[in-house]
Design a protein around this motif. Structure first.
Motif, short mmCIF file in Angstrom:
data_model
loop_
_atom_site.label_atom_id
_atom_site.label_comp_id
_atom_site.label_asym_id
_atom_site.label_seq_id
_atom_site.Cartn_x
_atom_site.Cartn_y
_atom_site.Cartn_z
N ARG A 1 0.85 -1.20 0.00
CA ARG A 1 0.00 0.00 0.00
C ARG A 1 0.89 1.26 0.00
NH1 ARG A 1 -5.24 1.19 1.06
NH2 ARG A 1 -5.64 -0.98 1.66
N TYR A 2 0.60 2.15 -0.92
CA TYR A 2 1.31 3.41 -1.03
C TYR A 2 0.34 4.57 -0.85
CZ TYR A 2 5.40 1.05 -3.07
OH TYR A 2 6.49 0.25 -3.28
N VAL A 3 0.87 5.71 -0.45
CA VAL A 3 0.08 6.94 -0.45
C VAL A 3 0.48 7.72 -1.70
CG1 VAL A 3 -0.08 7.03 2.06
CG2 VAL A 3 1.76 8.26 0.92
N THR A 4 -0.48 8.42 -2.27
CA THR A 4 -0.19 9.22 -3.46
C THR A 4 0.18 10.64 -3.05
OG1 THR A 4 -2.46 10.02 -3.74
CG2 THR A 4 -1.93 7.85 -4.68
N PRO A 5 0.78 11.41 -3.95
CA PRO A 5 1.09 12.81 -3.62
C PRO A 5 -0.15 13.61 -3.20
CG PRO A 5 2.27 12.15 -5.59
CD PRO A 5 1.33 11.01 -5.26
N LEU A 6 -1.33 13.16 -3.67
CA LEU A 6 -2.55 13.88 -3.30
C LEU A 6 -2.81 13.79 -1.79
CD1 LEU A 6 -4.42 15.38 -5.28
CD2 LEU A 6 -6.01 13.48 -5.11
N PHE A 7 -2.45 12.66 -1.19
CA PHE A 7 -2.61 12.50 0.25
C PHE A 7 -1.62 13.40 1.00
CE2 PHE A 7 -1.67 10.29 4.29
CZ PHE A 7 -2.94 10.29 4.83
N ILE A 8 -0.42 13.57 0.47
CA ILE A 8 0.57 14.45 1.09
C ILE A 8 0.07 15.89 1.05
CG2 ILE A 8 2.97 15.18 1.07
CD1 ILE A 8 2.45 12.21 1.71
N VAL A 9 -0.54 16.27 -0.07
CA VAL A 9 -1.12 17.61 -0.17
C VAL A 9 -2.19 17.81 0.90
CG1 VAL A 9 -2.47 19.16 -1.65
CG2 VAL A 9 -0.63 17.78 -2.63
N LEU A 10 -3.02 16.78 1.11
CA LEU A 10 -4.07 16.85 2.12
C LEU A 10 -3.47 17.07 3.51
CD1 LEU A 10 -7.05 16.55 2.96
CD2 LEU A 10 -6.67 14.07 3.05
N ILE A 11 -2.40 16.36 3.84
CA ILE A 11 -1.77 16.51 5.15
C ILE A 11 -1.22 17.92 5.32
CG2 ILE A 11 0.18 15.75 6.56
CD1 ILE A 11 -0.19 12.97 5.50
N VAL A 12 -0.58 18.45 4.29
CA VAL A 12 -0.01 19.79 4.38
C VAL A 12 -1.12 20.82 4.59
CG1 VAL A 12 1.24 21.57 3.10
CG2 VAL A 12 2.01 19.20 3.00
N LEU A 13 -2.23 20.69 3.86
CA LEU A 13 -3.34 21.64 4.02
C LEU A 13 -3.95 21.55 5.41
CD1 LEU A 13 -5.18 21.45 0.57
CD2 LEU A 13 -3.50 23.10 1.36
N GLU A 14 -4.08 20.35 5.95
CA GLU A 14 -4.65 20.19 7.29
C GLU A 14 -3.78 20.86 8.34
OE1 GLU A 14 -7.47 19.29 8.04
OE2 GLU A 14 -8.21 17.57 6.92
N THR A 15 -2.49 20.67 8.25
CA THR A 15 -1.60 21.25 9.26
C THR A 15 -1.54 22.78 9.16
OG1 THR A 15 0.27 20.83 7.76
CG2 THR A 15 -0.16 19.21 9.47
N THR A 16 -1.57 23.31 7.94
CA THR A 16 -1.56 24.77 7.80
C THR A 16 -2.87 25.37 8.31
OG1 THR A 16 -2.30 24.52 5.50
CG2 THR A 16 0.05 24.82 5.88
N ASP A 17 -3.99 24.67 8.10
CA ASP A 17 -5.26 25.17 8.63
C ASP A 17 -5.24 25.18 10.16
OD1 ASP A 17 -8.27 25.81 8.15
OD2 ASP A 17 -8.26 24.21 9.66
N LEU A 18 -4.59 24.20 10.75
CA LEU A 18 -4.47 24.16 12.21
C LEU A 18 -3.73 25.39 12.72
CD1 LEU A 18 -5.03 22.51 14.78
CD2 LEU A 18 -2.83 21.37 14.41
N VAL A 19 -2.70 25.80 11.98
CA VAL A 19 -1.95 27.01 12.35
C VAL A 19 -2.84 28.24 12.23
CG1 VAL A 19 0.02 28.46 11.76
CG2 VAL A 19 0.25 25.98 11.73
#
Length: 342
Positions: free
Chosen positions: A193-211
């Protein structure tokens, strides 16, 4: 929780709207056009106004004005997210047709995180009154920094979250449609099982929204102390953020004085919070000040445009978006072998 039924009813409404959004109107991945974004922006703004009228008839004029002030503060501060969306999508080369899906799940996660933060903030302010002054001082500090800083620069390569996930998650080398996870043969030939770059984008957006939430939620508490109004104003502002992004992505960088206006608003609500026990500012005046400052900063940005710089963020053109969409379609029909992230 004596008003639990209000939260339950409002949450049910939000879930129905999200289900209609993803399950009916956006079942197929597509690039969101300006007309579609404008319609959805109008829908979310209209729903917020209808909800404000409902509050006026049910809870009175003060509650309705507090909701509108909180919604306007949160809506204005959320424009800062759009700059980050442009940077992140540009850095990862996210095809336009998949951006809506990332924003949908990102905003769904933001609703959960902000709900928890609002609940915690309400409990803390009720038990520890002195935190009122801490929040007020923090808002003034943030406002001054935002006004002086201007456009926020963001170096993606130095983001700790991005470096963390790259070092620990197996990531595909290419996008696989709009999927976040794929199962493909690994280096040893066995399915993995791999994660796609789209999932990495999702993680980055979630963390920036938390900030961003660390700044915006205390600002709304400065306008109203009612957790229900804080929660609903946040939700309405966040739900309309996706359509606002697609509507303003090509022009938002022209509002170069908006950061100054947002800084002034944060300083105003911070001072209001600090002086709450001394001077009571009517909510009508607060709403008028916030609307005037935000509207004035946008108007002045249009009347007095700045000179473009080489370091400015340049939104992708319509041709670039079309090329990216065609490339994504080709990748979907010719999947590539994933590689581990370095």
């Amino acid at each position: 929780m004596e008003r639990w039924w209000m939260y339950a009813g409002f949450t049910a409404f939000v879930l129905v709207m999200l289900a209609l959004d993803l399950g009916v109107f956006n079942r197929k991945a597509h690039a969101v056009r300006a007309r579609e974004a404008a319609i959805w922006t109008g829908v979310w703004v209209s729903l917020a106004m209808v909800f404000a009228f409902f509050l006026y008839r049910w809870m009175g004029r003060e509650a309705a004005l507090q909701f509108l002030a909180g919604w306007l503060v949160e809506k204005s501060l959320s424009v800062d997210n759009i700059f980050v969306f442009i940077l992140v999508f540009g850095y990862f080369g996210v095809p336009p047709r998949y951006q809506h899906r990332v924003l949908f799940w990102g905003i769904l996660g933001a609703l959960v995180m902000r709900g928890a933060m609002i609940a915690a903030g309400a409990v803390l302010l009720e038990r520890f009154h002195w935190l009122l002054y801490v929040f007020g001082a923090f808002l003034i500090y943030t406002g001054v920094r935002m006004a002086r800083q201007g456009e926020r620069e963001m170096d993606m390569e130095t983001q700790p979250v991005l470096r963390f996930v790259r070092a620990r998650l197996p990531i595909t080398g290419e996008y696989h449609g709009q999927r976040f996870f794929v199962r493909c043969p690994g280096p040893d030939g066995k399915p993995k099982r791999y994660v796609t770059p789209l999932f990495i984008v999702l993680i980055v957006l979630e963390t920036t929204d938390l900030v961003f939430a660390v700044d915006s939620i205390p600002a709304v508490f400065a306008v109203t102390r009612d957790p229900f109004l804080v929660y609903t104003s946040n939700v309405f502002a966040i739900l309309g953020l996706r359509s606002l992004y697609f509507l303003l992505a090509d022009v938002v960088t022209r509002f170069h004085l908006l950061k100054v206006g947002l800084g002034v608003v944060l300083c105003f609500v911070g001072a209001k919070m600090l002086l709450e026990d001394v001077v009571e500012v009517p909510i009508g005046i607060s709403l008028a000040v916030i609307a005037t400052v935000i509207g004035g900063s946008v108007a002045l940005s249009i009347l007095f445009p700045r000179q473009a710089k080489e370091t400015d963020v340049t939104p992708p053109t319509a041709e670039a978006k079309a090329d990216a969409a065609r490339e994504a379609a080709e990748e979907a029909t010719h999947p590539t072998t994933p590689r581990d992230a370095a």
